[in-house]
Design a protein around this motif. Structure first.
Motif, PDB file in Angstrom:
ATOM      1  N   CYS A  92       1.042  -1.316   0.213  1.00 48.16           N
ATOM      2  CA  CYS A  92      -0.127   0.036  -0.018  1.00 48.16           C
ATOM      3  C   CYS A  92       0.995   1.228   0.047  1.00 48.16           C
ATOM      4  O   CYS A  92       0.595   2.237  -0.799  1.00 48.16           O
ATOM      5  CB  CYS A  92      -0.881   0.079   1.081  1.00 48.16           C
ATOM      6  SG  CYS A  92      -2.153  -1.285   1.297  1.00 48.16           S
ATOM      7  N   PHE A  97      -2.940   4.712  -2.929  1.00 51.73           N
ATOM      8  CA  PHE A  97      -4.199   4.347  -2.314  1.00 51.73           C
ATOM      9  C   PHE A  97      -5.064   3.766  -3.223  1.00 51.73           C
ATOM     10  O   PHE A  97      -5.637   2.723  -2.786  1.00 51.73           O
ATOM     11  CB  PHE A  97      -4.772   5.703  -2.000  1.00 51.73           C
ATOM     12  CG  PHE A  97      -6.341   5.605  -1.514  1.00 51.73           C
ATOM     13  CD1 PHE A  97      -6.379   4.923  -0.178  1.00 51.73           C
ATOM     14  CD2 PHE A  97      -7.266   6.065  -2.012  1.00 51.73           C
ATOM     15  CE1 PHE A  97      -7.661   4.744   0.159  1.00 51.73           C
ATOM     16  CE2 PHE A  97      -8.764   5.944  -1.531  1.00 51.73           C
ATOM     17  CZ  PHE A  97      -8.859   5.312  -0.327  1.00 51.73           C
ATOM     18  N   SER A 100      -4.276   0.111  -3.606  1.00 49.17           N
ATOM     19  CA  SER A 100      -4.041  -0.367  -2.580  1.00 49.17           C
ATOM     20  C   SER A 100      -5.749  -0.949  -2.118  1.00 49.17           C
ATOM     21  O   SER A 100      -6.064  -2.084  -1.533  1.00 49.17           O
ATOM     22  CB  SER A 100      -3.631   0.515  -1.350  1.00 49.17           C
ATOM     23  OG  SER A 100      -2.219   0.669  -1.451  1.00 49.17           O
ATOM     24  N   SER A 136      -5.334   0.330   3.180  1.00 49.13           N
ATOM     25  CA  SER A 136      -5.117   1.159   2.016  1.00 49.13           C
ATOM     26  C   SER A 136      -4.892   2.499   2.613  1.00 49.13           C
ATOM     27  O   SER A 136      -4.485   3.288   1.716  1.00 49.13           O
ATOM     28  CB  SER A 136      -6.543   1.088   1.118  1.00 49.13           C
ATOM     29  OG  SER A 136      -7.664   1.460   1.892  1.00 49.13           O
ATOM     30  N   LEU A 137      -5.202   2.877   3.727  1.00 46.86           N
ATOM     31  CA  LEU A 137      -5.013   4.302   4.145  1.00 46.86           C
ATOM     32  C   LEU A 137      -3.508   4.543   4.211  1.00 46.86           C
ATOM     33  O   LEU A 137      -3.129   5.875   3.968  1.00 46.86           O
ATOM     34  CB  LEU A 137      -5.638   4.407   5.266  1.00 46.86           C
ATOM     35  CG  LEU A 137      -6.984   4.272   5.550  1.00 46.86           C
ATOM     36  CD1 LEU A 137      -7.500   4.399   7.048  1.00 46.86           C
ATOM     37  CD2 LEU A 137      -7.832   5.289   4.746  1.00 46.86           C
ATOM     38  N   LEU A 140      -2.387   6.601   1.277  1.00 48.22           N
ATOM     39  CA  LEU A 140      -2.350   8.130   1.102  1.00 48.22           C
ATOM     40  C   LEU A 140      -1.229   8.959   1.411  1.00 48.22           C
ATOM     41  O   LEU A 140      -0.958   9.968   0.886  1.00 48.22           O
ATOM     42  CB  LEU A 140      -3.627   8.503   2.326  1.00 48.22           C
ATOM     43  CG  LEU A 140      -4.980   8.007   1.885  1.00 48.22           C
ATOM     44  CD1 LEU A 140      -6.013   8.302   3.127  1.00 48.22           C
ATOM     45  CD2 LEU A 140      -5.645   8.459   0.626  1.00 48.22           C
ATOM     46  N   LYS A 142       1.990   7.672   0.335  1.00 50.31           N
ATOM     47  CA  LYS A 142       2.776   6.768  -0.192  1.00 50.31           C
ATOM     48  C   LYS A 142       4.354   7.411  -0.517  1.00 50.31           C
ATOM     49  O   LYS A 142       4.596   8.509  -0.330  1.00 50.31           O
ATOM     50  CB  LYS A 142       2.224   6.471  -1.605  1.00 50.31           C
ATOM     51  CG  LYS A 142       2.019   7.897  -2.685  1.00 50.31           C
ATOM     52  CD  LYS A 142       1.776   7.288  -4.045  1.00 50.31           C
ATOM     53  CE  LYS A 142       2.675   6.555  -4.693  1.00 50.31           C
ATOM     54  NZ  LYS A 142       2.177   6.249  -6.190  1.00 50.31           N
TER      55      LYS A 142
END
Length: 262
Positions: A92, A97, A100, A136-137, A140, A142
């Motif tokens: 992720c 995001f 992910s 997946s947060l 954000l 990355k």
């Protein structure tokens, strides 16, 4: 695997379970579509290469396998594993995001089939969907190649450029802990016999029990993953490998040329 005994933990009608699953899939698909439209209006394009898909599959498989290595399990569910979420967090962080969301969806479904305990569509959302989609947060915040180049150029430990990973992991932990805690208050606070809590709990007692119970496994489990991440992200070889492997946003022509070179 999917015999009658397997579904003993599911106490809602099959059609409610099916509608819940379809609703979750639709919500995830809508979110991805909205992100794609917004990014295209800004002149950016998402590109999924064979490499992206392969890395995602490997990380899903690694996390799922590690989730079976349990150092400790609590009586009502929840366990401390061998950094099982780390491969997912790494993916992720490096791939962003949008990608992910897809990978986290698959991992969430795998966790669901490990042995579901569902008493309401909302318990499924709070115990499975929100906690594992929260991975997946991290996307954000990355990976930034410029930060890595700056740190390595100054001959410093590469882990110093990965603050986004640790902030994202903290966000994942907070969201997952709250979701599990809320599920515990709403659905799992009856007939309790754990530490100082006994019987059917309501109000402050239910919140105190649920927060403590979930923190006792989620805190150490996440801490193990963070410690392992520090060791991994401190490796110059790992940083170089991942920096050359992940794909950032790029235009279609550049993406096509890059995939041809891969």
């Amino acid at each position: 695997m999917f015999t009658g005994d397997y579904w003993e933990g599911v106490s809602i009608p099959w059609w409610q379970l099916l509608l819940t699953a379809l609703g979750v899939i639709a919500a995830i698909a809508l979110t991805i579509a909205i992100i794609t439209i917004v990014q295209r209006k800004r002149g950016a394009y998402f590109y999924h290469s064979t490499r992206d898909i392969t890395y995602g599959a490997v990380c899903i498989a690694a996390s799922f396998a590690l989730s079976y290595i349990k150092f400790f399990s609590l009586p009502y569910g929840g366990s401390i594993t061998a950094a099982s979420v780390l491969p997912m967090l790494i993916y992720c962080y490096y791939f962003g995001f949008r990608k992910s969301l897809i990978v986290s969806s698959v991992y969430m479904l795998l966790q669901f089939i490990q042995g579901p305990y569902i008493v309401s569509p909302w318990s499924a959302v709070l115990d499975y969907v929100v906690p594992y989609m929260a991975l997946s947060l991290v996307g954000l915040l990355k990976f930034d190649r410029k930060k890595l180049d700056k740190v390595t150029g100054a001959d410093k430990n590469p882990v110093l450029c990965h603050s986004g990973f640790f902030m994202g992991t903290s966000l994942y932990f907070i969201v997952r802990l709250f979701s599990h805690t809320l599920a515990g208050v709403l659905f799992w606070a009856q007939g309790i016999d754990f530490l100082a809590w006994h019987g059917d709990l309501v109000g402050t007692a239910a919140w105190g029990y649920s927060a403590t119970y979930n923190f006792l496994f989620l805190g150490p489990d996440t801490a193990i993953a963070i410690i392992a991440a520090v060791l991994l992200l401190s490796s110059k070889a790992f940083n170089a490998f991942m920096a050359s492997s992940c794909h950032a946003l790029k235009n279609p022509d550049a993406a096509h040329k890059d995939d041809q070179r891969a």
